[in-house]
Scaffold this motif. Structure first.
Motif, mmCIF file in Angstrom:
data_model
loop_
_atom_site.group_PDB
_atom_site.id
_atom_site.type_symbol
_atom_site.label_atom_id
_atom_site.label_comp_id
_atom_site.label_asym_id
_atom_site.label_seq_id
_atom_site.Cartn_x
_atom_site.Cartn_y
_atom_site.Cartn_z
ATOM 1 N N ARG A 60 0.809 -1.212 0.000
ATOM 2 C CA ARG A 60 0.000 0.000 0.000
ATOM 3 C C ARG A 60 0.848 1.270 0.000
ATOM 4 O O ARG A 60 0.346 2.354 -0.268
ATOM 5 N N GLN A 61 2.138 1.101 0.319
ATOM 6 C CA GLN A 61 3.048 2.246 0.348
ATOM 7 C C GLN A 61 4.436 1.811 -0.122
ATOM 8 O O GLN A 61 4.809 0.649 0.032
ATOM 9 N N LEU A 62 5.178 2.784 -0.645
ATOM 10 C CA LEU A 62 6.587 2.590 -0.958
ATOM 11 C C LEU A 62 7.391 3.673 -0.238
ATOM 12 O O LEU A 62 6.993 4.841 -0.192
ATOM 13 N N TYR A 63 8.513 3.259 0.299
ATOM 14 C CA TYR A 63 9.428 4.118 1.041
ATOM 15 C C TYR A 63 10.740 4.190 0.271
ATOM 16 O O TYR A 63 11.098 3.239 -0.440
ATOM 17 N N MET B 228 6.504 11.949 -8.960
ATOM 18 C CA MET B 228 5.831 10.643 -9.000
ATOM 19 C C MET B 228 5.004 10.373 -7.740
ATOM 20 O O MET B 228 4.491 9.266 -7.564
ATOM 21 N N GLY B 229 4.868 11.360 -6.860
ATOM 22 C CA GLY B 229 3.960 11.244 -5.729
ATOM 23 C C GLY B 229 4.587 10.909 -4.391
ATOM 24 O O GLY B 229 3.867 10.698 -3.408
ATOM 25 N N PHE B 230 5.902 10.888 -4.304
ATOM 26 C CA PHE B 230 6.550 10.662 -3.003
ATOM 27 C C PHE B 230 6.519 11.965 -2.212
ATOM 28 O O PHE B 230 6.628 13.050 -2.773
ATOM 29 N N TRP C 162 14.263 11.013 3.378
ATOM 30 C CA TRP C 162 13.374 9.852 3.480
ATOM 31 C C TRP C 162 12.028 10.255 2.919
ATOM 32 O O TRP C 162 11.499 11.323 3.232
ATOM 33 N N MET C 163 11.458 9.402 2.060
ATOM 34 C CA MET C 163 10.206 9.738 1.388
ATOM 35 C C MET C 163 9.283 8.526 1.376
ATOM 36 O O MET C 163 9.743 7.383 1.444
ATOM 37 N N LEU C 164 7.992 8.797 1.225
ATOM 38 C CA LEU C 164 6.973 7.779 1.232
ATOM 39 C C LEU C 164 5.980 8.079 0.102
ATOM 40 O O LEU C 164 5.764 9.252 -0.232
ATOM 41 N N LYS C 165 5.406 7.043 -0.466
ATOM 42 C CA LYS C 165 4.362 7.191 -1.500
ATOM 43 C C LYS C 165 3.226 6.243 -1.175
ATOM 44 O O LYS C 165 3.452 5.066 -0.925
ATOM 45 N N ASP C 166 2.013 6.762 -1.195
ATOM 46 C CA ASP C 166 0.836 5.932 -1.046
ATOM 47 C C ASP C 166 0.458 5.397 -2.420
ATOM 48 O O ASP C 166 0.413 6.152 -3.398
ATOM 49 N N LEU C 167 0.217 4.101 -2.484
ATOM 50 C CA LEU C 167 -0.115 3.465 -3.768
ATOM 51 C C LEU C 167 -1.626 3.408 -3.971
ATOM 52 O O LEU C 167 -2.396 3.405 -3.049
#
Length: 158
Positions: free
Chosen positions: A113-116, A133-135, A153-158
């Motif tokens: 559900r997320q990418l870090y 790209m949404g991070f 440090w970054m996170l993206k919700d899928l």
């Protein structure tokens, strides 16, 4: 241009691209993929369950790659976008965007559900692409990648 999954014969070229990219941008070598022993055998690293590594190749020449991995210590449903490096001649042509998109699609298929990710301000073009790209930025590291020198440090919700 061919986009495909990593093969054992890709290890040497991908390790060269990763290490030369880290050196090119002048970021620390220790505490990064540069000194991480798994960089020399990415094929085996990405054979573990929940992992995948996409490679970009043209006329038999590997231009780079991008993967996802369930890094220990990440929250449930989260994987890490890892070892995203392109050779200099491959940059600025949409190859990186396509590799990342493949990783996003695969991550969703695998139930994430997320990418870090972890990176450096010196890699400003990549950081800009991550933002596009949404991070989004987070204040501290997640998980236990072993790459303690990274400062973004970054996170993206899928």
């Amino acid at each position: 241009m061919v986009f495909r999954l990593i093969q054992p014969s890709d290890n040497k070229r991908l390790a060269e691209i990763i290490r030369s990219g880290i050196e090119e941008f002048g970021v620390p070598l220790e505490g990064t993929a540069h000194t991480d022993p798994t960089t020399d055998d990415l094929y085996m690293l990405f054979r573990k369950s929940g992992s995948v590594y996409w490679v970009a190749e043209v006329d038999g020449l590997i231009l780079g790659g991008c993967g996802i991995s369930p890094t220990p210590g990440l929250p449930d449903g989260c994987a890490e976008l890892v070892r995203f490096f392109l050779s200099p001649e491959a940059r600025g042509k949409g190859i990186g965007k396509y590799l990342m998109q493949r990783c996003f699609e695969t991550a969703i298929t695998l139930g994430y559900r997320q990418l870090y990710l972890e990176t450096f301000p010196e890699m400003s073009s990549a950081v800009g692409m991550y933002e596009h790209m949404g991070f989004y930025y987070i204040p501290q590291a997640l998980g236990n990648s072993g790459h303690y020198s990274c400062t973004i440090w970054m996170l993206k919700d899928l």
